[in-house]
Design a protein around this motif. Structure first.
Motif, PDB file in Angstrom:
ATOM      1  N   ILE A  85      -9.660  15.281 -10.119  1.00 28.03           N
ATOM      2  CA  ILE A  85      -9.887  16.732  -9.964  1.00 28.03           C
ATOM      3  C   ILE A  85      -8.897  17.537 -10.795  1.00 28.03           C
ATOM      4  CG2 ILE A  85      -9.896  18.661  -8.326  1.00 28.03           C
ATOM      5  CD1 ILE A  85     -10.826  16.715  -6.195  1.00 28.03           C
ATOM      6  N   ASN A  86      -7.598  17.225 -10.660  1.00 31.04           N
ATOM      7  CA  ASN A  86      -6.606  17.964 -11.434  1.00 31.04           C
ATOM      8  C   ASN A  86      -5.314  17.175 -11.514  1.00 31.04           C
ATOM      9  OD1 ASN A  86      -5.127  18.378  -9.027  1.00 31.04           O
ATOM     10  ND2 ASN A  86      -6.257  20.253  -8.599  1.00 31.04           N
ATOM     11  N   VAL A  87      -4.441  17.636 -12.428  1.00 31.88           N
ATOM     12  CA  VAL A  87      -3.106  17.086 -12.593  1.00 31.88           C
ATOM     13  C   VAL A  87      -2.151  18.269 -12.574  1.00 31.88           C
ATOM     14  CG1 VAL A  87      -1.518  15.828 -14.084  1.00 31.88           C
ATOM     15  CG2 VAL A  87      -3.902  15.103 -13.924  1.00 31.88           C
ATOM     16  N   ILE A  88      -1.163  18.216 -11.708  1.00 36.49           N
ATOM     17  CA  ILE A  88      -0.217  19.322 -11.596  1.00 36.49           C
ATOM     18  C   ILE A  88       1.199  18.787 -11.673  1.00 36.49           C
ATOM     19  CG2 ILE A  88      -1.802  20.738 -10.207  1.00 36.49           C
ATOM     20  CD1 ILE A  88      -0.269  19.841  -7.740  1.00 36.49           C
ATOM     21  N   GLY A  89       2.132  19.698 -11.950  1.00 36.49           N
ATOM     22  CA  GLY A  89       3.537  19.330 -12.019  1.00 36.49           C
ATOM     23  C   GLY A  89       4.012  19.229 -13.447  1.00 36.49           C
ATOM     24  N   ALA A  90       5.220  18.693 -13.608  1.00 36.85           N
ATOM     25  CA  ALA A  90       5.805  18.541 -14.942  1.00 36.85           C
ATOM     26  C   ALA A  90       6.713  17.326 -14.951  1.00 36.85           C
ATOM     27  CB  ALA A  90       6.588  19.792 -15.322  1.00 36.85           C
ATOM     28  N   GLY A  91       6.760  16.644 -16.112  1.00 37.61           N
ATOM     29  CA  GLY A  91       7.656  15.510 -16.284  1.00 37.61           C
ATOM     30  C   GLY A  91       7.349  14.398 -15.302  1.00 37.61           C
ATOM     31  N   SER A  92       8.422  13.903 -14.640  1.00 36.16           N
ATOM     32  CA  SER A  92       8.261  12.799 -13.704  1.00 36.16           C
ATOM     33  C   SER A  92       7.688  13.267 -12.360  1.00 36.16           C
ATOM     34  CB  SER A  92       9.618  12.124 -13.467  1.00 36.16           C
ATOM     35  OG  SER A  92      10.549  13.061 -12.938  1.00 36.16           O
ATOM     36  N   ILE A 148       0.811   9.088 -15.010  1.00 35.01           N
ATOM     37  CA  ILE A 148       0.004  10.312 -14.918  1.00 35.01           C
ATOM     38  C   ILE A 148       0.457  11.244 -16.028  1.00 35.01           C
ATOM     39  CG2 ILE A 148      -0.628  12.316 -13.510  1.00 35.01           C
ATOM     40  CD1 ILE A 148      -0.008  10.686 -11.033  1.00 35.01           C
ATOM     41  N   SER A 149      -0.491  11.776 -16.794  1.00 36.85           N
ATOM     42  CA  SER A 149      -0.153  12.734 -17.845  1.00 36.85           C
ATOM     43  C   SER A 149      -1.246  13.787 -17.916  1.00 36.85           C
ATOM     44  CB  SER A 149       0.009  12.027 -19.198  1.00 36.85           C
ATOM     45  OG  SER A 149      -1.248  11.519 -19.629  1.00 36.85           O
ATOM     46  N   LEU A 150      -0.859  14.942 -18.447  1.00 34.62           N
ATOM     47  CA  LEU A 150      -1.824  16.028 -18.570  1.00 34.62           C
ATOM     48  C   LEU A 150      -2.887  15.725 -19.618  1.00 34.62           C
ATOM     49  CD1 LEU A 150       0.639  19.062 -18.402  1.00 34.62           C
ATOM     50  CD2 LEU A 150      -0.862  18.244 -16.585  1.00 34.62           C
ATOM     51  N   ASP A 151      -2.494  14.927 -20.640  1.00 39.06           N
ATOM     52  CA  ASP A 151      -3.435  14.631 -21.727  1.00 39.06           C
ATOM     53  C   ASP A 151      -4.274  13.392 -21.439  1.00 39.06           C
ATOM     54  OD1 ASP A 151      -2.474  16.812 -23.174  1.00 39.06           O
ATOM     55  OD2 ASP A 151      -0.870  15.599 -24.071  1.00 39.06           O
ATOM     56  N   GLY A 199      -2.914  -6.920 -14.126  1.00 32.45           N
ATOM     57  CA  GLY A 199      -2.687  -6.831 -15.559  1.00 32.45           C
ATOM     58  C   GLY A 199      -3.769  -6.087 -16.307  1.00 32.45           C
ATOM     59  N   LYS A 200      -4.796  -5.577 -15.603  1.00 31.66           N
ATOM     60  CA  LYS A 200      -5.868  -4.838 -16.249  1.00 31.66           C
ATOM     61  C   LYS A 200      -5.707  -3.343 -15.969  1.00 31.66           C
ATOM     62  CE  LYS A 200      -9.172  -8.657 -15.956  1.00 31.66           C
ATOM     63  NZ  LYS A 200     -10.520  -9.091 -15.478  1.00 31.66           N
ATOM     64  N   SER A 201      -5.888  -2.535 -17.003  1.00 29.98           N
ATOM     65  CA  SER A 201      -5.690  -1.082 -16.873  1.00 29.98           C
ATOM     66  C   SER A 201      -7.017  -0.336 -17.014  1.00 29.98           C
ATOM     67  CB  SER A 201      -4.705  -0.590 -17.938  1.00 29.98           C
ATOM     68  OG  SER A 201      -3.436  -1.198 -17.768  1.00 29.98           O
ATOM     69  N   GLN A 202      -7.093   0.763 -16.289  1.00 30.27           N
ATOM     70  CA  GLN A 202      -8.217   1.689 -16.422  1.00 30.27           C
ATOM     71  C   GLN A 202      -7.671   3.098 -16.357  1.00 30.27           C
ATOM     72  OE1 GLN A 202     -11.872   1.117 -14.262  1.00 30.27           O
ATOM     73  NE2 GLN A 202     -11.321  -1.013 -13.757  1.00 30.27           N
ATOM     74  N   THR A 203      -8.320   3.984 -17.075  1.00 35.17           N
ATOM     75  CA  THR A 203      -7.862   5.388 -17.140  1.00 35.17           C
ATOM     76  C   THR A 203      -8.941   6.285 -16.515  1.00 35.17           C
ATOM     77  OG1 THR A 203      -6.597   4.949 -19.158  1.00 35.17           O
ATOM     78  CG2 THR A 203      -7.079   7.255 -18.603  1.00 35.17           C
ATOM     79  N   LEU A 204      -8.460   7.220 -15.696  1.00 37.00           N
ATOM     80  CA  LEU A 204      -9.361   8.195 -15.070  1.00 37.00           C
ATOM     81  C   LEU A 204      -8.978   9.590 -15.553  1.00 37.00           C
ATOM     82  CD1 LEU A 204     -11.672   8.474 -13.000  1.00 37.00           C
ATOM     83  CD2 LEU A 204      -9.921   8.868 -11.245  1.00 37.00           C
ATOM     84  N   ASN A 205      -9.879  10.166 -16.333  1.00 40.70           N
ATOM     85  CA  ASN A 205      -9.660  11.505 -16.851  1.00 40.70           C
ATOM     86  C   ASN A 205     -10.456  12.525 -16.025  1.00 40.70           C
ATOM     87  OD1 ASN A 205      -7.987  10.648 -18.999  1.00 40.70           O
ATOM     88  ND2 ASN A 205      -9.824  10.041 -20.147  1.00 40.70           N
TER      89      ASN A 205
END
Length: 219
Positions: free
Chosen positions: A158-165, A196-199, A208-214
């Motif tokens: 839904i969203n990403v909030i905050g800054a840095g760590s 977690i990143s804004l971009d 060991g497997k990765s998935q990204t949720l945008n």
């Protein structure tokens, strides 16, 4: 003999004097009556002492009546003022009653709206409880990770909030509609949040497997 004659003469003289006196008294009485009748006939009431006394008595009566009338006027004015004051108090009480009635109507409307909202929420919960559930649970999704289960099929970013760590992300469970707040290091149905990143969104990892949720569910 001579003495006897003298006595007779004295008695006769006294009788004559008494008769004259009586006549004189009668004449005086008649004169007094005549004078009294004439005085009464000639008596003028106007300007007399009797008239003055009568006028004073009348003035006293008139002054008393005027005083009583003035007192009555004062009482009437007081009653009129009390009547006006009473009407003002009645108007004030009526205004307060109307204001209180309006407040009661407003509170009643609020309570009815709140009751309607609670009824809708209760109905929605009942419908959600009665709705068929998906056969695949979150635990089974975690167990089927090795069978190419993707995170975007189970959750939506839904969203990403905050800054840095301090960045945090809010995700929605697509099966229940519930939202969860996660951060780096959190575990979501067996998936560990790597970053977690804004971009780039949220990167999950398991075995060991990765998935990204945008945002929007793009992988």
């Amino acid at each position: 003999m001579q003495n006897k004659k003298f006595r007779l003469i004295a008695v006769f003289a006294m009788l004559c004097i008494c008769g004259g006196a009586r006549a004189a008294v009668t004449d005086v009485d008649d004169d007094m009556d005549a004078i009294s009748a004439e005085a009464v006939a000639d008596y003028k009431v106007e300007g007399s002492l009797f008239q003055q006394i009568t006028d004073l008595e009348q003035e006293k009566v008139l002054m008393q009546l005027e005083k009583e009338r003035a007192q009555l006027d004062l009482e009437l004015d007081r009653l009129a003022a009390e009547k006006i004051k009473l009407h003002m108090e009645i108007d004030t009480l009526s205004g307060r009653a109307e204001a209180q009635q309006q407040e009661l109507e407003t509170e009643k409307a609020k309570l009815e709206a709140e009751a309607a909202r609670l009824a809708r929420e209760k109905e929605s919960l009942a419908e959600a409880a009665a709705a068929p559930k998906k056969t695949v649970s979150t635990s089974s999704r975690a167990e089927e990770f090795d069978d190419d289960v993707v995170i975007s099929d189970a959750f939506r970013l839904i969203n990403v909030i905050g800054a840095g760590s301090q960045l945090q992300a809010t995700v929605e469970d697509l099966s229940t509609g519930q939202t969860k707040r996660i951060r780096a290091g959190s575990v979501l149905d067996g998936f560990s949040v790597k970053s977690i990143s804004l971009d780039d969104g949220v990167v999950f990892v398991k075995d060991g497997k990765s998935q990204t949720l945008n945002i929007g569910g793009n992988r």
